[in-house]
Scaffold this active site. Structure first.
Site, PDB file in Angstrom:
ATOM      1  N   LYS A  35       0.909  -1.054   0.078  1.00 42.64           N
ATOM      2  CA  LYS A  35      -0.160   0.022  -0.019  1.00 42.64           C
ATOM      3  C   LYS A  35       0.994   1.304   0.020  1.00 42.64           C
ATOM      4  O   LYS A  35       2.052   1.241   0.358  1.00 42.64           O
ATOM      5  CB  LYS A  35      -0.957  -0.078   1.219  1.00 42.64           C
ATOM      6  CG  LYS A  35      -0.060  -0.037   2.619  1.00 42.64           C
ATOM      7  CD  LYS A  35      -1.113  -0.379   3.668  1.00 42.64           C
ATOM      8  CE  LYS A  35      -0.415  -0.519   5.013  1.00 42.64           C
ATOM      9  NZ  LYS A  35      -1.148  -0.907   5.999  1.00 42.64           N
ATOM     10  N   TYR A 266      17.151  29.260   8.601  1.00 36.37           N
ATOM     11  CA  TYR A 266      16.097  30.300   9.149  1.00 36.37           C
ATOM     12  C   TYR A 266      15.793  30.094  10.446  1.00 36.37           C
ATOM     13  O   TYR A 266      15.988  29.102  11.183  1.00 36.37           O
ATOM     14  CB  TYR A 266      14.633  29.407   8.455  1.00 36.37           C
ATOM     15  CG  TYR A 266      14.524  29.644   6.791  1.00 36.37           C
ATOM     16  CD1 TYR A 266      14.407  30.970   6.299  1.00 36.37           C
ATOM     17  CD2 TYR A 266      14.493  28.593   6.136  1.00 36.37           C
ATOM     18  CE1 TYR A 266      14.271  31.206   5.141  1.00 36.37           C
ATOM     19  CE2 TYR A 266      14.207  28.751   4.862  1.00 36.37           C
ATOM     20  CZ  TYR A 266      14.208  30.108   4.324  1.00 36.37           C
ATOM     21  OH  TYR A 266      13.795  30.293   2.964  1.00 36.37           O
TER      22      TYR A 266
HETATM   23  C1  LIG Z   1      -0.221  -1.896   6.899  1.00 39.58           C
HETATM   24  C2  LIG Z   1      -0.694  -3.226   7.317  1.00 39.58           C
HETATM   25  C3  LIG Z   1      -0.187  -4.353   7.539  1.00 39.58           C
HETATM   26  C4  LIG Z   1       1.407  -4.306   7.519  1.00 39.58           C
HETATM   27  O1  LIG Z   1       1.818  -3.864   8.715  1.00 39.58           O
HETATM   28  P1  LIG Z   1       3.522  -3.427   8.943  1.00 39.58           P
HETATM   29  O2  LIG Z   1       3.464  -3.288  10.237  1.00 39.58           O
HETATM   30  O3  LIG Z   1       4.193  -2.607   7.970  1.00 39.58           O
HETATM   31  O4  LIG Z   1       3.957  -5.003   8.675  1.00 39.58           O
HETATM   32  C5  LIG Z   1      -0.723  -5.443   7.763  1.00 39.58           C
HETATM   33  N1  LIG Z   1      -2.075  -5.743   7.562  1.00 39.58           N
HETATM   34  C6  LIG Z   1      -2.648  -4.664   7.601  1.00 39.58           C
HETATM   35  C7  LIG Z   1      -4.249  -4.711   7.993  1.00 39.58           C
HETATM   36  C8  LIG Z   1      -2.192  -3.536   7.166  1.00 39.58           C
HETATM   37  O5  LIG Z   1      -2.983  -2.379   7.513  1.00 39.58           O
END
Ligand SMILES: *Cc1c(COP(=O)(O)O)cnc(C)c1O
Length: 369
Positions: A35, A266
């Site tokens: 994702k 800055y």
């Molecule tokens: C993002 C996500 C993961 C992966 O989690 P990590 O901590 O990056 O391994 C797994 N399951 C769900 C439902 C997620 O939303």
């Protein structure tokens, strides 16, 4: 390349980490979570790289899934948040994506589908029923799960034996009673369902897979670990085997000597306590480097640690290189990556490695190697 700022994406490291994930969950099929553009690494290239090394991909939306299909990614793809409206659910079924159902309204959507119109042209998809065992974000209540599972099970467009899944709230903590409670709830629920031995399960994200043997399930969902980053704030033997995939790199474009008492940047929020040498690096919050990074955040210059000084600006930041030998314009800088853990940089910016890699804006070009 003109502006010498880029993220190097080490594809061999990505493959390596997938194997570590498989070793951490030897009995599970692996769903690589890609994702948010593969946590900022570029989902299409990452998926092409590991499609023969994992069993499935997971994304957050239909849009993210379609992007992968359009790019000839052929592995099954799971929509982790399910579908947001009816047309999207129909599209997901038509494309053969696998879909999470985490709330009753999504089951109501399913009930409204024109099944007859679709049934002749598509095959049933696999549904994933997400139950809330304590994360209290997404998921149907445990008490409703038997009913919703039966609803899914009986739908003509849903394949037999949907997956039962849950998500852990504190899998990054060692020996947490809360995780034990979630696992117990999940197990009790599973055992209460009819024909539970045929129901596939999915529990662990990276933290769960790496540290909780009790959360072994049919499908593991590693995200952060495949990018080579530890989900933990502490040392861990599995984390030691991971290789960071993303390195944010640049070069020094200016060097100056400043006298004691001079300010840099800055707001003049840092002043030299002695005569100092300041290097300017063309990377800033416009690239995704956190503006919140404090004075003293480590930066690697020619492989040696030096402190960030002054405010991070949109395009540049400053590093105190007084104590570094032989520093010159054009010298290599690593902001995080294979030689400087992103989690360490994140700590200095009051955040976590997840955020830093994911928020890279794409302005710093990705170079795959
Ligand atoms: C993002 C996500 C993961 C992966 O989690 P990590 O901590 O990056 O391994 C797994 N399951 C769900 C439902 C997620 O939303």
């Amino acid at each position: 390349m003109t502006r010498p700022t880029y993220t190097e994406i080490d594809l061999a490291a990505l493959r390596h980490n997938c194997h570590i994930a498989q070793q951490a969950s030897p009995g599970s099929k692996i769903i690589a979570v890609v994702k948010a553009n593969a946590y900022g690494h570029g989902a299409v290239t990452c998926c092409h790289t590991i499609q023969n090394h994992v069993d499935m991909f997971a994304v957050s939306s239909l849009q993210e899934a379609l992007l992968l299909r359009t790019a000839q990614i052929t592995l099954p793809i799971l929509l982790l948040e399910g579908c947001f409206d009816l047309p999207e659910l129909e599209a997901a079924i038509q494309h053969g994506f696998e879909v999470v159902f985490h709330h009753q309204y999504q089951l109501d959507m399913l009930a409204k589908i024109d099944t007859q119109a679709l049934a002749s042209s598509v095959r049933p998809i696999r549904a994933w029923l997400k139950v809330d065992t304590g994360m209290h974000r997404l998921g149907v209540p445990v008490d409703d799960a038997a009913k919703t599972y039966a609803q899914l099970q009986s739908h003509p467009l849903i394949a037999k034996n949907p997956v039962l899944m849950t998500h852990l709230a504190v899998s990054d903590e060692l020996r947490s009673d809360y995780t034990l409670m979630q696992l117990r709830q999940f197990q009790l629920l599973l055992e209460s369902l009819p024909n539970s031995e045929h129901i596939p399960t999915s529990i662990g994200n990276s933290g769960g897979m790496m540290d909780w043997p009790q959360c072994q399930s049919d499908w593991a969902r590693p995200g952060i670990m495949i990018y080579g980053i530890s989900p933990f704030g502490h040392n861990h033997p599995v984390a030691d085997k991971l290789t960071p995939v993303m390195s944010l790199r640049s070069k020094i474009i200016s060097l100056r000597d400043v006298s004691m008492g001079s300010s840099v940047g800055y707001g003049c929020n840092w002043r030299a306590s002695k005569a100092s040498k300041i290097a300017i690096v063309p990377v800033g919050y416009g690239d995704g480097y956190p503006r919140h990074a404090k004075n003293g955040t480590p930066v690697l210059v020619n492989g040696q640690r030096a402190p960030l000084v002054g405010r991070v600006s949109m395009d540049m930041l400053s590093v105190d290189v007084t104590d570094i030998s032989d520093v010159d314009i054009g010298d290599d800088v690593e902001l995080w990556g294979q030689n400087l853990p992103v989690n360490e940089v994140a700590k200095h910016a009051d955040t976590i490695g997840y955020e830093l890699i994911t928020r890279m804006t794409g302005r710093a070009q990705r170079i795959y190697c």
